[in-house]
Design a protein around this motif. Structure first.
Motif, short mmCIF file in Angstrom:
data_model
loop_
_atom_site.label_atom_id
_atom_site.label_comp_id
_atom_site.label_asym_id
_atom_site.label_seq_id
_atom_site.Cartn_x
_atom_site.Cartn_y
_atom_site.Cartn_z
N TYR A 9 -2.95 5.06 -3.46
CA TYR A 9 -4.15 5.87 -3.22
C TYR A 9 -3.83 7.17 -2.52
O TYR A 9 -2.71 7.40 -2.05
CB TYR A 9 -5.18 5.07 -2.41
N ILE A 10 -4.85 8.01 -2.48
CA ILE A 10 -4.73 9.31 -1.83
C ILE A 10 -5.43 9.20 -0.47
O ILE A 10 -6.58 8.77 -0.40
CB ILE A 10 -5.34 10.39 -2.74
N GLN A 11 -4.70 9.55 0.56
CA GLN A 11 -5.18 9.36 1.94
C GLN A 11 -6.61 9.89 2.15
O GLN A 11 -7.46 9.20 2.72
CB GLN A 11 -4.22 10.10 2.87
N ASP A 39 -2.97 5.40 9.66
CA ASP A 39 -2.60 5.06 8.27
C ASP A 39 -2.07 3.64 8.17
O ASP A 39 -2.38 2.91 7.23
CB ASP A 39 -1.42 5.95 7.80
N ALA A 79 -8.19 0.45 -1.45
CA ALA A 79 -7.83 0.83 -0.09
C ALA A 79 -9.05 0.82 0.83
O ALA A 79 -8.97 0.42 1.99
CB ALA A 79 -7.16 2.21 -0.08
N PHE A 107 0.47 5.45 -0.22
CA PHE A 107 -0.54 6.51 -0.30
C PHE A 107 0.09 7.89 -0.17
O PHE A 107 1.15 8.07 0.42
CB PHE A 107 -1.61 6.32 0.79
N TYR A 162 0.86 -1.18 0.00
CA TYR A 162 0.00 0.00 0.00
C TYR A 162 0.90 1.23 0.00
O TYR A 162 1.74 1.38 0.88
CB TYR A 162 -0.86 0.04 1.27
N THR A 209 -1.40 -1.09 -4.22
CA THR A 209 -2.56 -0.22 -3.98
C THR A 209 -2.02 1.18 -3.77
O THR A 209 -1.37 1.46 -2.76
CB THR A 209 -3.35 -0.70 -2.75
N GLY A 249 -7.37 3.03 -6.86
CA GLY A 249 -6.64 2.99 -5.59
C GLY A 249 -7.58 3.17 -4.41
O GLY A 249 -7.50 2.43 -3.41
#
Ligand code: TRP
Length: 331
Positions: free
Chosen positions: A78-80, A133, A311, A38, A36, A76, A307
């Motif tokens: 992604y944006i938090q 996170d 997530a 992010f 992951y 993965t 993503g």
């Protein structure tokens, strides 16, 4: 398979130091673990960016990680802030995070010193958000630098505390993922031993820099007055240029200039010219990809959506379990 997670600061363009540091390893790791990655945009709010800057920064980081080889199908990415479950876990963890331990955190104390007029609660609880996170995906390995080790230790504390409080072993303890020898340290062009965006202007070569900028930065790099007789010791700034050369040039090129240094016949101008061209050959495919992906809005929105979905699937499960454990039960 181990779950690996890393948060990426959402400010600053990638430079060669980042590339030879973590990123190359992320690219490799994504095929070996459940990864992951992010972009930590919630965290960036502690410094109050404008909406325009926030968006531009997140977008650029996303573009550059994709260009550097993170495969959004494999890992993965992604944006938090696309995963609100993180914010919920942060809230829950905050109930068992104590003012004293947060105030003792080195990075917090440093911020208090550096920005005394913006000591907000987000800064104080930064390690709690970071713990959320990590444990939201129940990750066990976190590739972080030395500066983040204390945060990781706090993440372990919060995870263990939750487990103890609710008499469960739900959250595993996250530990640092050590790249060991795999990390190549890239020095700066200003004579300092580290390439970094916050160092002096011209210290770092960014992956998105064009050939002209790279030549200019390299030609201006700090050196010394040159060896006067054979066998002289090398100064730090010159060692730095050789380290950079070892990362991007052929062995023959490095050997050639090292020999010239030994014989005191070296001309730094020649070394710099060669170094600049070799850096350009190395970074130009990356720069081209950055430009290509950066122009493709459709692709970026597809990547971000995919993503977020991946997530949220994992984060959603954790939040459902955690709610149950805490005692938020359906009527
Ligand atoms: N604090 C990290 C940094 O400054 C970024 C980060 C946020 C992070 N959340 C994380 C890193 C979770 C690892 C895991 O670089």
């Amino acid at each position: 398979m181990e779950t690996v997670l890393s948060g990426i600061r959402s400010t600053g363009n990638l430079h060669l130091g980042n590339y030879f540091g973590a990123i190359r390893n992320f690219v490799k790791m994504q095929h070996e673990h459940n990864c992951y990655f992010f972009i930590a945009d919630y965290h960036s709010l502690t410094t109050h960016p404008t909406p325009g800057d926030l968006h531009r920064n997140v977008r650029q980081v996303l573009v550059e990680y994709l260009a550097a080889g993170i495969d959004p199908e494999t890992a993965t990415l992604y944006i938090q802030s696309d995963v609100p479950e993180v914010a919920e876990l942060y809230l829950l963890l905050n109930m068992n995070a104590y003012k004293g331990e947060l105030e003792r955190c080195t990075s917090f104390k440093e911020k208090v010193r550096k920005q005394p007029d913006n000591v907000n609660a987000g800064l104080l609880t930064y390690p709690v958000l970071m713990a959320a996170d990590i444990i939201i995906h129940r990750a066990t390995k976190v590739p972080v630098g030395k500066d983040q080790e204390q945060h990781l230790e706090m993440a372990r504390t919060f995870a263990n505390r939750f487990n103890r409080m609710y008499k469960t072993d739900y959250f595993p303890s996250p530990y640092a993922f050590n790249f060991e020898q795999a990390l190549i340290k890239i020095p700066g062009l200003d004579g300092s031993t580290k390439m970094g965006k916050s160092e002096s202007e011209g210290n770092a070569i960014f992956l998105a820099d064009d050939a002209r900028v790279i030549r200019k930065k390299v030609m201006r790099a700090t050196t010394d007055s040159g060896p006067e007789k054979p066998g002289e010791k090398m100064s730090q700034p010159v060692k730095n240029l050789f380290s950079l050369m070892k990362a991007v040039s052929s062995k023959e090129t490095v050997d050639h200039f090292q020999e010239e240094f030994k014989n005191a016949t070296i001309r730094y101008g020649d070394l710099k010219k060669q170094l600049a061209e070799d850096i350009i050959s190395f970074t130009s495919p990356l720069r081209e990809k950055i430009l290509e992906i950066g122009a493709d809005n459709e692709y970026l929105s597809k990547v971000a959506k995919m993503g977020a979905e991946k997530a949220r699937e994992s984060a959603g499960k954790t939040i459902r379990d955690v709610r149950e454990i805490i005692g938020f039960r359906k009527f």
